[in-house]
Design a protein around this motif. Structure first.
Motif, PDB file in Angstrom:
ATOM      1  N   ARG A  21     -73.608 -62.614   3.339  1.00 46.47           N
ATOM      2  CA  ARG A  21     -72.391 -62.499   2.047  1.00 46.47           C
ATOM      3  C   ARG A  21     -71.087 -63.181   2.690  1.00 46.47           C
ATOM      4  NH1 ARG A  21     -75.091 -57.216   0.782  1.00 46.47           N
ATOM      5  NH2 ARG A  21     -76.519 -57.542  -0.681  1.00 46.47           N
ATOM      6  N   GLY A  22     -70.840 -62.476   3.812  1.00 51.26           N
ATOM      7  CA  GLY A  22     -69.501 -63.035   4.778  1.00 51.26           C
ATOM      8  C   GLY A  22     -69.384 -64.593   4.973  1.00 51.26           C
ATOM      9  N   GLY A  24     -70.537 -66.763   2.670  1.00 50.86           N
ATOM     10  CA  GLY A  24     -70.696 -67.485   1.158  1.00 50.86           C
ATOM     11  C   GLY A  24     -72.018 -67.011   0.412  1.00 50.86           C
ATOM     12  N   PHE A  25     -72.977 -66.526   0.844  1.00 47.75           N
ATOM     13  CA  PHE A  25     -74.018 -66.437   0.076  1.00 47.75           C
ATOM     14  C   PHE A  25     -73.981 -65.372  -0.761  1.00 47.75           C
ATOM     15  CE2 PHE A  25     -75.482 -68.734   3.932  1.00 47.75           C
ATOM     16  CZ  PHE A  25     -75.864 -69.893   3.357  1.00 47.75           C
ATOM     17  N   THR A  26     -74.829 -65.428  -1.954  1.00 47.73           N
ATOM     18  CA  THR A  26     -75.238 -64.154  -2.585  1.00 47.73           C
ATOM     19  C   THR A  26     -76.496 -63.773  -2.122  1.00 47.73           C
ATOM     20  OG1 THR A  26     -73.783 -64.887  -4.765  1.00 47.73           O
ATOM     21  CG2 THR A  26     -75.455 -63.222  -5.090  1.00 47.73           C
ATOM     22  N   ARG A 113     -78.229 -72.695   6.799  1.00 48.08           N
ATOM     23  CA  ARG A 113     -77.264 -74.012   6.187  1.00 48.08           C
ATOM     24  C   ARG A 113     -78.136 -75.067   6.467  1.00 48.08           C
ATOM     25  NH1 ARG A 113     -71.420 -71.687   8.020  1.00 48.08           N
ATOM     26  NH2 ARG A 113     -71.153 -70.519   6.179  1.00 48.08           N
ATOM     27  N   ARG A 139     -69.451 -74.388   2.691  1.00 48.13           N
ATOM     28  CA  ARG A 139     -68.790 -73.859   1.739  1.00 48.13           C
ATOM     29  C   ARG A 139     -67.302 -74.061   1.506  1.00 48.13           C
ATOM     30  NH1 ARG A 139     -71.929 -73.282  -1.395  1.00 48.13           N
ATOM     31  NH2 ARG A 139     -71.229 -71.358  -2.578  1.00 48.13           N
ATOM     32  N   SER A 151     -62.373 -68.082  -2.904  1.00 44.94           N
ATOM     33  CA  SER A 151     -63.236 -66.805  -2.856  1.00 44.94           C
ATOM     34  C   SER A 151     -64.804 -67.234  -2.551  1.00 44.94           C
ATOM     35  CB  SER A 151     -63.042 -65.696  -3.590  1.00 44.94           C
ATOM     36  OG  SER A 151     -63.701 -66.065  -4.739  1.00 44.94           O
ATOM     37  N   ARG A 152     -65.719 -66.236  -2.063  1.00 47.43           N
ATOM     38  CA  ARG A 152     -67.005 -66.658  -2.068  1.00 47.43           C
ATOM     39  C   ARG A 152     -67.670 -66.814  -3.603  1.00 47.43           C
ATOM     40  NH1 ARG A 152     -71.373 -63.128  -2.794  1.00 47.43           N
ATOM     41  NH2 ARG A 152     -70.019 -61.492  -2.531  1.00 47.43           N
ATOM     42  N   ARG A 153     -67.072 -65.818  -4.400  1.00 49.46           N
ATOM     43  CA  ARG A 153     -67.611 -66.008  -5.836  1.00 49.46           C
ATOM     44  C   ARG A 153     -67.002 -67.271  -6.661  1.00 49.46           C
ATOM     45  NH1 ARG A 153     -68.002 -59.782  -6.284  1.00 49.46           N
ATOM     46  NH2 ARG A 153     -70.268 -59.584  -5.951  1.00 49.46           N
ATOM     47  N   THR A 155     -66.291 -70.129  -5.331  1.00 54.62           N
ATOM     48  CA  THR A 155     -66.948 -71.359  -4.664  1.00 54.62           C
ATOM     49  C   THR A 155     -68.276 -71.405  -5.444  1.00 54.62           C
ATOM     50  OG1 THR A 155     -65.711 -70.967  -2.441  1.00 54.62           O
ATOM     51  CG2 THR A 155     -67.786 -72.608  -2.435  1.00 54.62           C
ATOM     52  N   ALA A 156     -69.113 -70.304  -5.529  1.00 53.00           N
ATOM     53  CA  ALA A 156     -70.314 -70.179  -6.107  1.00 53.00           C
ATOM     54  C   ALA A 156     -70.293 -70.830  -7.347  1.00 53.00           C
ATOM     55  CB  ALA A 156     -71.082 -68.892  -5.775  1.00 53.00           C
TER      56      ALA A 156
END
Length: 225
Positions: A21-22, A24-26, A113, A139, A151-153, A155-156
């Motif tokens: 998660r850190g 960048g993945f869900t 990756r 990412r 943020s991660r979300r 970007t997603a």
């Protein structure tokens, strides 16, 4: 990008899920083959990290079931089995890569990756719409060459919209992409996130924008003049 982690060691599962998660993945994390099968039956994953020594059945069964269904989802095996026949069996059974325990977390993330950059993987490495470029593996988002901090979300969400430009993405699809199992999602979480993402894109001169179709969903298209 959404990953499924199948690992029965509780502390290790929490550690790996947190690191992914850190990065960048869900992540959806489960601890049995049965739970992994149920998760893959209802959710499309970009990749799977799979332990072999699971409490209900051997992880190879999940691998074999996935391939029999015709799914090409990249699968990385995590295994304490260090004998060559076990590794060969895993790769011949349809795994894309393997990593022996104990392992380095940075190496695991790098291998995932790398799998997602392969031409046969379900995702392309770099997306381009107008002057917006998104490197899905690293990412990173750049607009006209300038880095955009998301943020991660965020970007997603941008990645999902850029993969389907001109196509309406419903709120439920966005929720499924951005939030893992068990995560609490407020009724307006997606609206708030899209509003924030739209503002950030405009602030740095993106020539694309996210359009809201009320009651239907969201669509990425060229900026209206």
């Amino acid at each position: 990008m959404r990953l499924l982690l199948v690992e029965d060691n509780g502390p290790l599962r929490l550690l790996v899920a947190g690191a992914l998660r850190g990065a960048g993945f869900t992540v959806d994390a489960v601890n049995t083959v049965s739970d992994g099968e149920e998760a893959m039956a209802v959710t499309r994953y970009d990749g799977v990290v799979l332990d072999l020594g699971l409490p209900d059945r051997d992880g190879m069964e999940l691998l074999e079931t996935t391939r029999r269904r015709g799914l090409s989802t990249p699968i990385l095996l995590l295994t304490a089995r260090d004998d060559a026949p076990s590794v060969v069996a895993g790769l011949n059974g349809g795994a894309d890569d393997y990593l022996r325990k104990p392992f380095d977390m940075d190496e695991l993330i790098a291998r995932i990756r790398a799998l997602l950059r392969r031409p046969t993987a379900s995702v392309s490495p770099v997306l381009q719409e107008g002057n917006v470029e998104l490197d899905a593996a690293a990412r990173r988002v750049r607009i006209a060459g300038h880095a955009l901090d998301l943020s991660r979300r965020e970007t997603a969400a941008l990645e999902l919209l850029m993969r389907r430009p001109g196509t309406v993405i419903s709120k439920p699809v966005l929720e499924d992409t951005l939030y893992g199992f068990g995560e609490e999602v407020s009724s307006n979480a997606v609206e708030v996130l899209i509003h924030r993402l739209r503002r950030k894109l405009a602030s740095i001169g993106a020539d694309i924008e996210i359009h809201t179709l009320r009651g239907i969903g969201y669509l990425l298209a060229g900026r209206r003049t």
